[in-house]
Design a protein around this motif. Structure first.
Motif, PDB file in Angstrom:
ATOM      1  N   LEU A 277       0.644  -0.818  -0.142  1.00  0.00           N
ATOM      2  CA  LEU A 277       0.151  -0.246   0.019  1.00  0.00           C
ATOM      3  C   LEU A 277       0.934   1.226  -0.286  1.00  0.00           C
ATOM      4  O   LEU A 277       2.207   1.245   0.885  1.00  0.00           O
ATOM      5  N   ASP A 278       1.118   2.084  -1.141  1.00  0.00           N
ATOM      6  CA  ASP A 278       1.303   3.581  -0.968  1.00  0.00           C
ATOM      7  C   ASP A 278       0.278   4.606  -1.313  1.00  0.00           C
ATOM      8  O   ASP A 278      -0.594   4.678  -2.068  1.00  0.00           O
ATOM      9  N   CYS A 279       0.403   5.636  -0.822  1.00  0.00           N
ATOM     10  CA  CYS A 279       0.116   6.843  -1.257  1.00  0.00           C
ATOM     11  C   CYS A 279       0.507   8.596  -0.134  1.00  0.00           C
ATOM     12  O   CYS A 279       1.208   8.596   0.222  1.00  0.00           O
ATOM     13  N   GLY A 280       0.523   9.341  -0.964  1.00  0.00           N
ATOM     14  CA  GLY A 280       1.598  10.483  -1.285  1.00  0.00           C
ATOM     15  C   GLY A 280       0.532  10.575   0.110  1.00  0.00           C
ATOM     16  O   GLY A 280      -0.176  11.593   0.065  1.00  0.00           O
ATOM     17  N   THR A 281       1.629  12.524   0.154  1.00  0.00           N
ATOM     18  CA  THR A 281       1.486  12.449   1.772  1.00  0.00           C
ATOM     19  C   THR A 281       0.414  14.218   0.999  1.00  0.00           C
ATOM     20  O   THR A 281      -0.437  14.562   2.213  1.00  0.00           O
ATOM     21  N   ARG A 282       0.294  14.313  -0.523  1.00  0.00           N
ATOM     22  CA  ARG A 282      -0.496  15.825  -0.682  1.00  0.00           C
ATOM     23  C   ARG A 282      -1.772  15.283  -1.507  1.00  0.00           C
ATOM     24  O   ARG A 282      -1.630  15.684  -2.219  1.00  0.00           O
ATOM     25  N   ASP A 283      -2.118  14.166  -1.579  1.00  0.00           N
ATOM     26  CA  ASP A 283      -2.228  13.524  -2.522  1.00  0.00           C
ATOM     27  C   ASP A 283      -4.520  14.234  -2.036  1.00  0.00           C
ATOM     28  O   ASP A 283      -4.442  14.267  -1.042  1.00  0.00           O
ATOM     29  N   PHE A 310       4.799   8.803   0.437  1.00  0.00           N
ATOM     30  CA  PHE A 310       5.910   9.671  -0.056  1.00  0.00           C
ATOM     31  C   PHE A 310       5.743  11.122   0.047  1.00  0.00           C
ATOM     32  O   PHE A 310       4.458  11.240  -0.515  1.00  0.00           O
ATOM     33  N   GLU A 311       6.509  11.492  -0.178  1.00  0.00           N
ATOM     34  CA  GLU A 311       6.209  13.770  -0.778  1.00  0.00           C
ATOM     35  C   GLU A 311       5.419  13.881  -1.848  1.00  0.00           C
ATOM     36  O   GLU A 311       5.867  13.500  -2.999  1.00  0.00           O
ATOM     37  N   ASP A 312       4.004  13.562  -2.564  1.00  0.00           N
ATOM     38  CA  ASP A 312       3.379  14.267  -4.516  1.00  0.00           C
ATOM     39  C   ASP A 312       2.289  13.673  -3.543  1.00  0.00           C
ATOM     40  O   ASP A 312       1.192  13.553  -2.729  1.00  0.00           O
ATOM     41  N   GLY A 313       1.496  14.352  -4.180  1.00  0.00           N
ATOM     42  CA  GLY A 313       0.396  14.462  -4.824  1.00  0.00           C
ATOM     43  C   GLY A 313      -0.639  13.093  -5.405  1.00  0.00           C
ATOM     44  O   GLY A 313       0.127  11.841  -5.013  1.00  0.00           O
ATOM     45  N   HIS A 314      -1.619  13.097  -6.110  1.00  0.00           N
ATOM     46  CA  HIS A 314      -2.764  11.857  -6.656  1.00  0.00           C
ATOM     47  C   HIS A 314      -2.057  11.321  -7.672  1.00  0.00           C
ATOM     48  O   HIS A 314      -1.925  10.204  -8.063  1.00  0.00           O
ATOM     49  N   SER A 315      -2.049  12.430  -8.377  1.00  0.00           N
ATOM     50  CA  SER A 315      -1.149  11.876 -10.630  1.00  0.00           C
ATOM     51  C   SER A 315      -0.474  12.391 -10.448  1.00  0.00           C
ATOM     52  O   SER A 315       0.793  13.222 -10.035  1.00  0.00           O
ATOM     53  N   GLY A 316       0.798  11.839 -11.297  1.00  0.00           N
ATOM     54  CA  GLY A 316       1.468  11.939 -12.226  1.00  0.00           C
ATOM     55  C   GLY A 316       2.758  11.315 -11.172  1.00  0.00           C
ATOM     56  O   GLY A 316       3.851  11.876 -10.826  1.00  0.00           O
TER      57      GLY A 316
END
Length: 335
Positions: A277-283, A310-316
């Protein structure tokens, strides 16, 4: 690429006569590792489930700078970071933008399409290891949701599940879009009028930014609260005139929320050998929190899982597949 990408067409019995009239014949892209076919060797398989708004063809759309997911898979194999595997990229696009990889009276039988038609075709056509221990299913967003659906219903087919930013905790990821959709549908004069104008416009120009909340809500209603006889065969979770939440329908959605169904079906998930499981902290859809809830549920139930942020959003964030593949593929049975 050092491996080979093959493209074929699959006629899916599961999708024939689907309610939306979408094609039953689908393109299927398959990655074959270097050396495939040189001997009698058979290979484990990773199935990649695309996100809402994408299709099977989106996996090979080069950005100009970043490698595609098949290219990332190829690089991992070539470097020796993971053992050679076959990669399968099925297409579950619908005229509502996606299927959530479920069986629905409003969309069609997309879970059956994957588990019966695609898996069956791949095992008949390629030198696979046709057993659960040698199969993984991974996806992002709605594709990650689909991976969890496969873990719930089909641990006999997939022993390894990777879910990147999987739609979860619906109160956070879907609820904010409901008033936006209600306003657009009220202005347009209803579901059918809005959808007809939307389809005509995107065929001539393009999708607008404010279209996404509406088509997203319609697609999720088609997956979670289908009802024959309603416009598009969907029942909306809010009153069309006031926007008031219809709790009876909303509760039908919540039954399909992973934070609800994972604990309920934990016996199925205990059969899995790997959960990632993972998800960006700025999703932007707040999926970080649902992912954290799932990770806690798995931990409390004694299910081995890898959970990362990880430090990123939802897309890309397709680069994250390199990480999930590095966790999942070494665990696939190689014989």
């Amino acid at each position: 690429m050092n491996g080979l990408l093959e493209s074929s067409e699959l006629l899916s019995p599961a999708l024939e006569s689907n309610p939306l009239g979408d094609p039953a014949r689908r393109k299927l892209t398959v990655y074959l590792p270097p050396g495939y076919g040189a001997d009698e060797r058979r290979y484990p398989v990773v199935y990649f489930l695309h996100a809402f708004g994408n299709s099977g063809g989106s996996w090979t759309n080069a950005s100009g700078f970043a490698p595609t997911v098949p290219q990332r898979l190829d690089a991992l194999v070539e470097s020796g970071a993971i053992p050679p595997v076959i990669g399968v990229f099925p297409d579950a696009w619908t005229s509502l933008g996606g299927s959530q990889w479920v069986n629905s009276d409003a969309i069609g039988r997309y879970r059956d399409y994957l588990t019966k038609d695609v898996v069956g075709f791949v095992d008949r056509t390629y030198r696979t290891l046709p057993k659960a221990a040698s199969r993984a299913v991974v996806g992002h967003s709605s594709g990650g949701y689909g991976a969890l659906v496969m873990g719930r219903y089909h641990p006999e087919l997939f022993s390894h599940v990777g879910a990147h930013a999987a739609d979860s905790y619906f109160e956070y990821c879907y609820l904010p879009d409901l008033p936006k959709a209600a306003a657009a549908l009220l202005k347009a004069g209803g579901v059918e009028a809005w959808h007809a104008e939307f389809r005509a416009r995107v065929s001539e120009t393009k999708m607008r930014g404010d279209d996404f909340p509406v088509v997203n809500v319609l697609a999720m209603a088609a997956a979670y609260s289908p009802k024959k006889g309603e416009p598009l065969n969907v029942e909306l979770p809010f009153d069309a005139n006031t926007g008031r939440l219809r709790l009876d329908v909303w509760n039908r959605w919540l039954v399909h929320d992973p934070v609800r169904f994972v604990p309920k079906f934990m016996d199925a998930f205990r059969k899995l050998k790997t959960v990632y499981l993972d998800c960006g902290t700025r999703d932007e859809f707040n999926i970080r929190w649902g992912t954290r809830m799932l990770a806690e549920d798995f931990k409390n139930a004694g299910v081995e899982r890898v959970h990362e942020e990880f430090e990123d959003g939802h897309s890309g964030v397709s680069y994250r597949f390199a990480r999930s593949l590095s966790v999942l593929v070494p665990n696939l049975a190689q014989d």
